[in-house]
Motif scaffolding. Sequence first.
Motif, PDB file in Angstrom:
ATOM      1  N   PHE A 145       0.856  -1.180   0.000  1.00  0.00           N
ATOM      2  CA  PHE A 145       0.000   0.000   0.000  1.00  0.00           C
ATOM      3  C   PHE A 145       0.895   1.234   0.000  1.00  0.00           C
ATOM      4  CE2 PHE A 145      -2.616   3.259   2.050  1.00  0.00           C
ATOM      5  CZ  PHE A 145      -3.730   3.198   1.237  1.00  0.00           C
TER       6      PHE A 145
ATOM      7  N   VAL B 272      -2.832   0.551  -4.059  1.00  0.00           N
ATOM      8  CA  VAL B 272      -2.113  -0.717  -3.950  1.00  0.00           C
ATOM      9  C   VAL B 272      -1.208  -0.886  -5.175  1.00  0.00           C
ATOM     10  CG1 VAL B 272      -2.332  -3.225  -3.856  1.00  0.00           C
ATOM     11  CG2 VAL B 272      -3.956  -1.792  -2.620  1.00  0.00           C
TER      12      VAL B 272
ATOM     13  N   ARG C  12      -4.805 -11.458  -0.706  1.00  0.00           N
ATOM     14  CA  ARG C  12      -3.644 -10.795  -0.110  1.00  0.00           C
ATOM     15  C   ARG C  12      -4.099  -9.809   0.949  1.00  0.00           C
ATOM     16  NH1 ARG C  12       0.869  -9.633  -4.741  1.00  0.00           N
ATOM     17  NH2 ARG C  12       0.749 -11.670  -5.705  1.00  0.00           N
TER      18      ARG C  12
ATOM     19  N   LEU D 290      -2.534  -6.947   3.016  1.00  0.00           N
ATOM     20  CA  LEU D 290      -1.305  -6.147   3.077  1.00  0.00           C
ATOM     21  C   LEU D 290      -0.870  -5.856   4.513  1.00  0.00           C
ATOM     22  CD1 LEU D 290      -1.849  -3.596   0.175  1.00  0.00           C
ATOM     23  CD2 LEU D 290      -0.906  -5.880   0.095  1.00  0.00           C
TER      24      LEU D 290
ATOM     25  N   TYR E  75      -5.944  -3.303   7.559  1.00  0.00           N
ATOM     26  CA  TYR E  75      -5.467  -2.100   8.248  1.00  0.00           C
ATOM     27  C   TYR E  75      -6.511  -1.534   9.216  1.00  0.00           C
ATOM     28  CZ  TYR E  75      -1.736  -1.778   4.749  1.00  0.00           C
ATOM     29  OH  TYR E  75      -0.645  -2.030   3.959  1.00  0.00           O
TER      30      TYR E  75
ATOM     31  N   VAL F 291      -9.058  -0.951  -1.018  1.00  0.00           N
ATOM     32  CA  VAL F 291      -7.816  -0.190  -0.791  1.00  0.00           C
ATOM     33  C   VAL F 291      -7.665   0.228   0.682  1.00  0.00           C
ATOM     34  CG1 VAL F 291      -6.536   1.904  -1.402  1.00  0.00           C
ATOM     35  CG2 VAL F 291      -7.628   0.563  -3.188  1.00  0.00           C
TER      36      VAL F 291
ATOM     37  N   ILE G 166      -6.755  -7.630  -1.238  1.00  0.00           N
ATOM     38  CA  ILE G 166      -6.833  -7.859  -2.686  1.00  0.00           C
ATOM     39  C   ILE G 166      -7.263  -9.308  -2.906  1.00  0.00           C
ATOM     40  CG2 ILE G 166      -5.570  -7.787  -4.879  1.00  0.00           C
ATOM     41  CD1 ILE G 166      -3.413  -6.169  -3.316  1.00  0.00           C
TER      42      ILE G 166
END
Lengths: 329, 115
Positions: free
Chosen positions: A32, A37, B35, B37, B56, B96, B101
């Motif tokens: 990110f 992304v 995925r 992140l 997040y 996002v 993802i």
Amino acid sequence: MKKTLLTSLILIASLLLYLHNDSNKPISESRFMMDTVITIKAWPPNAQNAINAGFKVFDEIEDALSFHREKSKLSILNNSFQTTKSEHLNNIIDLSLKYHEITEGYFDPSFAIINKLYGFYGNIPSQLPDKDLIKSTITQFTGLTKVLSFDKDNVYLKKGAKIDFGGIAGGYAINLASQAMINEGCQTFLIDDAGDIKVMGTKPDESEWAIAVLNPVEKSFLATAKLPSSMCISTSGNYERFVEINNKKYGHIMNPLTGFPAEEFISVSVIAKTPEEADIMSTALFAMPENLACKKAEELSIPALFLTADLRVIISAKGNDFFTRNSKL
Amino acid sequence: MQKNNLIFIITLLAISALAYYFHFASEKTTQYEIRVLAQNKTYLRPLSNRLIVKGYLGESIITWNMNDEVRIEKSPCPNQSCVKMGLCKSIPLICVPNGIIINPIAQKYDAVTGQ
């Protein structure tokens, strides 16, 4: 008999080893960054080192050109209306000025001030911005050549104006990341900055690079773009970045002549030799009225694919060399 | 050619054909990689067809239906764009803000371009 058996076993073992051979498989990593992304996929040799080098470049560009990071050169320029020159800032300003002229002003990073009125940087208004306010803001604070000035060491921004390089920074970062990956000895890779994509080299199976163009309305693929090595594709649209005012969505790409969100297209995809050009031209063509966008694509021999607001698909003459439409449409 | 040699050659060809079939057939099954992140982790579609991952901002719930279609059922992201996308099959689904993802793998494309 024993000899035949041994030969057979060796052959079988070799075949199984070949099928399980991972040495040609790519490594893919997503992070990110730059408010989105970013995915980098690389094939050996030196894939992991190259990926790290690529992401390092994105971080460096974000540090220099982010609209949101307080200490970036761009933020200093936006807040203090003056900053010292730096390599990345100079490069991106030069590119922006070049394409501002080529696109007849339809690529204009100074339009950030209009986006601000619509609430794209926070504080979404309950009513649409007043037409007279938009008009006077355009007259006073937009037009890249009008709001930027330079001397030997500094860049100056007209007081009250704002610059956002969001329409070019991704492409610029991809270009530099690509060079960094090549310097690491990686020859085959793909960099994907939220749909701004560069492909490089030949995959081990020698198949062509195939990029799907999203159809956001049908949630399917509109077309396939076959890209030769070192080519780039970018898509601009208004369907993901928007604000809602009075239950209506307003996209982030503005028509710089009217100050209103561009609404003639759902998406515009452009293929180019450099990621900056693909990034900028897809944004600029999206901002234009349909007739002008199609005319510009032909004039400049741009491979472009347009999905219009009334769901027509238009492919420029040069675009036919790269795009194949999904037969289901 | 001796009979035994012939049997070995046929056996070899049969094993090769089976290996080839299993190797490439496995690439054609509908599979997804997810995925996350925030965790720097990649998950595969679970047998239960329901996956809860912590991004997040918090937990996202991802579910699949009988037609292999996937959707983000619940997300802590502010504008809920990913939830509003609904069911998807062949296209990537991205959140996002929460850094999630969902990619259909073994697809015939190297990447997807969209805004």
